[in-house]
Motif scaffolding. Structure first.
Motif, mmCIF file in Angstrom:
data_model
loop_
_atom_site.group_PDB
_atom_site.id
_atom_site.type_symbol
_atom_site.label_atom_id
_atom_site.label_comp_id
_atom_site.label_asym_id
_atom_site.label_seq_id
_atom_site.Cartn_x
_atom_site.Cartn_y
_atom_site.Cartn_z
ATOM 1 N N GLY A 1 0.783 -1.223 0.000
ATOM 2 C CA GLY A 1 0.000 0.000 0.000
ATOM 3 C C GLY A 1 0.817 1.277 0.000
ATOM 4 N N LEU A 2 2.092 1.196 0.358
ATOM 5 C CA LEU A 2 2.920 2.401 0.435
ATOM 6 C C LEU A 2 3.176 3.003 -0.946
ATOM 7 N N ALA A 3 3.380 2.172 -1.951
ATOM 8 C CA ALA A 3 3.625 2.683 -3.307
ATOM 9 C C ALA A 3 2.412 3.465 -3.806
ATOM 10 N N GLU A 4 1.224 2.922 -3.576
ATOM 11 C CA GLU A 4 0.000 3.613 -4.011
ATOM 12 C C GLU A 4 -0.160 4.940 -3.275
ATOM 13 N N GLU A 5 0.120 4.937 -1.983
ATOM 14 C CA GLU A 5 0.032 6.168 -1.184
ATOM 15 C C GLU A 5 1.028 7.210 -1.698
ATOM 16 N N TRP A 6 2.260 6.773 -1.961
ATOM 17 C CA TRP A 6 3.307 7.674 -2.453
ATOM 18 C C TRP A 6 2.932 8.251 -3.818
ATOM 19 N N ILE A 7 2.502 7.395 -4.730
ATOM 20 C CA ILE A 7 2.106 7.860 -6.060
ATOM 21 C C ILE A 7 0.940 8.836 -5.954
ATOM 22 N N GLY A 8 -0.012 8.553 -5.097
ATOM 23 C CA GLY A 8 -1.171 9.427 -4.914
ATOM 24 C C GLY A 8 -0.834 10.793 -4.353
ATOM 25 N N SER A 9 0.347 10.938 -3.759
ATOM 26 C CA SER A 9 0.747 12.220 -3.166
ATOM 27 C C SER A 9 1.459 13.151 -4.142
ATOM 28 N N HIS A 10 1.803 12.678 -5.326
ATOM 29 C CA HIS A 10 2.667 13.452 -6.226
ATOM 30 C C HIS A 10 2.062 14.752 -6.726
ATOM 31 N N GLU A 11 0.792 14.734 -7.060
ATOM 32 C CA GLU A 11 0.160 15.949 -7.573
ATOM 33 C C GLU A 11 0.182 17.048 -6.514
ATOM 34 N N ASP A 12 -0.147 16.688 -5.298
ATOM 35 C CA ASP A 12 -0.107 17.632 -4.178
ATOM 36 C C ASP A 12 1.315 18.150 -3.945
ATOM 37 N N LYS A 13 2.271 17.252 -3.995
ATOM 38 C CA LYS A 13 3.667 17.635 -3.774
ATOM 39 C C LYS A 13 4.159 18.594 -4.855
ATOM 40 N N MET A 14 3.666 18.414 -6.085
ATOM 41 C CA MET A 14 4.045 19.299 -7.188
ATOM 42 C C MET A 14 3.674 20.744 -6.859
ATOM 43 N N GLU A 15 2.533 20.929 -6.213
ATOM 44 C CA GLU A 15 2.104 22.275 -5.836
ATOM 45 C C GLU A 15 3.056 22.920 -4.828
ATOM 46 N N HIS A 16 3.817 22.096 -4.112
ATOM 47 C CA HIS A 16 4.761 22.598 -3.112
ATOM 48 C C HIS A 16 6.211 22.502 -3.587
ATOM 49 N N GLY A 17 6.409 22.317 -4.898
ATOM 50 C CA GLY A 17 7.752 22.346 -5.460
ATOM 51 C C GLY A 17 8.469 21.014 -5.563
ATOM 52 N N GLU A 18 7.764 19.926 -5.329
ATOM 53 C CA GLU A 18 8.392 18.608 -5.458
ATOM 54 C C GLU A 18 7.932 17.955 -6.755
ATOM 55 N N ILE A 19 8.890 17.534 -7.547
ATOM 56 C CA ILE A 19 8.603 16.841 -8.803
ATOM 57 C C ILE A 19 9.127 15.420 -8.669
ATOM 58 N N HIS A 20 8.224 14.446 -8.758
ATOM 59 C CA HIS A 20 8.600 13.034 -8.718
ATOM 60 C C HIS A 20 8.151 12.406 -10.028
ATOM 61 N N LEU A 21 9.103 11.887 -10.785
ATOM 62 C CA LEU A 21 8.784 11.317 -12.087
ATOM 63 C C LEU A 21 9.233 9.862 -12.172
ATOM 64 N N ALA A 22 8.432 9.078 -12.891
ATOM 65 C CA ALA A 22 8.798 7.706 -13.209
ATOM 66 C C ALA A 22 9.859 7.742 -14.302
ATOM 67 N N ILE A 23 10.836 6.877 -14.186
ATOM 68 C CA ILE A 23 11.780 6.627 -15.276
ATOM 69 C C ILE A 23 11.301 5.359 -15.948
ATOM 70 N N ALA A 24 10.896 5.481 -17.212
ATOM 71 C CA ALA A 24 10.355 4.339 -17.957
ATOM 72 C C ALA A 24 11.134 4.164 -19.253
ATOM 73 N N LEU A 25 11.244 2.919 -19.698
ATOM 74 C CA LEU A 25 11.891 2.649 -20.976
ATOM 75 C C LEU A 25 11.012 3.173 -22.104
ATOM 76 N N ARG A 26 11.621 3.847 -23.020
ATOM 77 C CA ARG A 26 10.875 4.484 -24.108
ATOM 78 C C ARG A 26 10.198 3.465 -25.023
ATOM 79 N N ASP A 27 10.828 2.309 -25.235
ATOM 80 C CA ASP A 27 10.270 1.356 -26.198
ATOM 81 C C ASP A 27 9.032 0.624 -25.690
#
Length: 182
Positions: free
Chosen positions: A48-74
């Motif tokens: 459940g921690l991953a879901e909680e963390w991912i769910g917090s990203h939009e809110d964190k963006m408003e406070h200057g935190e940018i969390h991005l997934a690194i994904a393979l382009r292909d």
């Protein structure tokens, strides 16, 4: 509401995390080899921690935190995470990252960090980007050196990870040192 950026490189996409990424976040960040090198990652990684963390990203963006997934382009499969914690008043940011162990040693972290550093200077107007890593993890120091960062020093016994005080190396790069071609 501010939207998280999407940044493409030769081999990678840096994008917003999706809830579908949660199992991979838990698997990769929950690997002892990854968690051992990160200050704030729990081990074992709780359900459940991953879901909680991912769910917090939009809110964190408003406070200057940018969390991005690194994904393979292909195939858009998640391999890690990268982010900036921005201090708007001082126009600087802390860079942080992790890569899942199966993807170590392939240059993905450097490629992602170069792209996010460029974004920080070019799009966010930062004057300074800095990063820390535990001294016992020289691979992170190599990534930072490849970005053109300068080693600023070692903070002795600065953090406590799993009841052990750890030395931390500090690196930074300034806007006027950044060439954009790193």
């Amino acid at each position: 509401m501010t939207k998280l950026p999407k940044i493409e490189t030769e081999r990678l996409i840096l994008r917003a995390f999706a809830m579908d990424d949660a199992p991979d976040v838990q698997r990769f960040a929950g690997d002892w080899n990854v968690a051992n090198n990160l200050r704030t990652i729990s081990y074992p990684y709780p359900d459940g921690l991953a879901e909680e963390w991912i769910g917090s990203h939009e809110d964190k963006m408003e406070h200057g935190e940018i969390h991005l997934a690194i994904a393979l382009r292909d195939n858009d499969s998640l391999i890690g995470s990268i982010g900036l914690i921005i201090n708007r008043d001082d126009e600087n940011a802390e860079l942080g990252f992790w890569i899942g162990k199966p993807h170590w040693g392939k240059g993905y972290c450097t490629e992602a960090a170069q792209a996010l550093t460029r974004y920080g200077f070019d799009e966010k107007g930062l004057n300074r980007i800095h990063a820390f890593h535990m001294t016992r993890n020289p691979a992170s120091g190599k990534v930072l050196t490849k970005l053109g960062m300068t080693f600023e020093g070692c903070l002795r016994k600065c953090i406590k990870k799993w009841d052990v005080f750890e030395d931390v190396d500090v690196y930074s790069i300034l806007r006027d040192e950044y060439s954009g071609s790193n």
